[in-house]
Enzyme design. Structure first.
Site, PDB file in Angstrom:
ATOM      1  N   ALA A   1       0.275  -1.200  -0.338  1.00  0.00           N
ATOM      2  CA  ALA A   1       0.009   0.074   0.109  1.00  0.00           C
ATOM      3  C   ALA A   1       1.023   1.286   0.049  1.00  0.00           C
ATOM      4  CB  ALA A   1      -0.982   0.273   1.094  1.00  0.00           C
TER       5      ALA A   1
ATOM      6  N   GLY B   1       1.056  -5.135   0.653  1.00  0.00           N
ATOM      7  CA  GLY B   1       0.736  -6.331   0.059  1.00  0.00           C
ATOM      8  C   GLY B   1       0.944  -6.162  -1.412  1.00  0.00           C
TER       9      GLY B   1
ATOM     10  N   GLU C   1       0.418  -9.700   0.129  1.00  0.00           N
ATOM     11  CA  GLU C   1      -1.030 -10.406   0.393  1.00  0.00           C
ATOM     12  C   GLU C   1      -1.553 -10.988  -1.838  1.00  0.00           C
ATOM     13  OE1 GLU C   1      -3.380  -8.940   3.315  1.00  0.00           O
ATOM     14  OE2 GLU C   1      -3.166  -6.912   3.691  1.00  0.00           O
TER      15      GLU C   1
ATOM     16  N   GLU D   1       3.262  -5.189   8.686  1.00  0.00           N
ATOM     17  CA  GLU D   1       2.896  -4.035   8.722  1.00  0.00           C
ATOM     18  C   GLU D   1       2.152  -4.134  10.348  1.00  0.00           C
ATOM     19  OE1 GLU D   1       0.475  -5.798   5.090  1.00  0.00           O
ATOM     20  OE2 GLU D   1       1.662  -5.863   6.284  1.00  0.00           O
TER      21      GLU D   1
END
Length: 259
Positions: free
Chosen positions: A65, A110, A113, A133
């Site tokens: 992100a 991300g 992910e 994170e």
């Protein structure tokens, strides 16, 4: 025209290339929208048999992100923002075409992910996976805790999520988070070779296999068995099933049409 991605067709594969190399291909809201649109376009294009997510430049698949975008968000803004991530990953999983992650360089947050949502993960020996994170005061917000727990078990999932360490491509392979790790200068060729191999298979059967595995991984055993049976039976309504079995009996290469 797209602002954050580059969409290319290579053979029968559609490459969706995250194209913000100056920011390590960090994903913002525009990128999420453009990825979803490109994925939908590839899914609807009968000429496309495989989809690839990759990153531009030589430094990153994606560092995840774009923190500069969400640092000032409150709960309402971040809820709407992360719904976009969740939707993209579910659309990848529900897509009836195989989706490959071509991972090089940084693939943290991300990026990891995104790879978890794909059907195949090929990574370079310079790849760095991880869910860091925890180091900025949050957790992954797009399903990583759920996916990791169901696939790797509680202990391994907590280790990855709560320590926030990075891991190499070779480590990702050892944890079954990637299919194989190759030299960085070979990654694109290896991914294209895999996409080309998949393109030779019967498209409807590929979709049925993908869906059966995904449902089977999550549903109850008897429900999953029935789902797989119904996918199998449905294929017997297709041109490709007839063509595949006829070609086998005639000892020739099948000509699959995806119908």
């Amino acid at each position: 025209m797209t602002e954050t991605i580059d969409v290319q067709t290579r053979g029968r594969a559609r490459w969706i290339i995250l194209n913000r190399p100056a920011r390590l291909n960090a994903i913002n809201s525009t990128c999420i929208r453009e990825c979803r649109a490109a994925l939908a376009g590839a899914a609807a294009d009968a000429a496309i048999r495989a989809i690839v997510f990759a990153g531009a430049g030589d430094r990153a698949f994606t560092a995840g992100a774009d923190i500069s975008e969400l640092a000032g968000f409150g709960p309402a803004e971040v809820l709407a923002y992360n719904r976009g991530w969740l939707d993209l990953f579910r659309e990848i999983e529900l897509c009836r075409k195989p989706v490959i992650a071509a991972v090089h360089g940084w693939a943290t947050g991300g990026g990891t992910e995104l790879s978890l949502a794909c059907d195949f993960v090929l990574c370079a020996d310079d790849a760095r996976f991880g869910l860091a994170e925890i180091n900025i005061g949050v957790i992954p917000g797009a399903g990583a805790a759920v996916r990791l727990t169901r696939w790797l078990g509680r202990l391994r999932a907590k280790e990855i999520l709560m320590l926030g360490r990075t891991m190499s491509g070779a480590e990702a392979v050892s944890l079954h988070l990637a299919n194989r790790c190759v030299a960085a200068d070979r990654l694109q060729a290896e991914v294209q070779a895999l996409a080309d191999e998949l393109a030779e298979k019967a498209p409807l059967a590929l979709g049925a296999a993908k869906a059966s595995v995904n449902v089977g991984a999550e549903a109850g055993f008897d429900v999953a068995l029935e789902y797989e049976l119904q996918e199998f039976v449905r294929l017997f309504t297709s041109h490709d099933q007839k063509e595949g079995m006829r070609a086998f009996l005639e000892k020739r290469k099948p000509d699959y049409q995806g119908i």
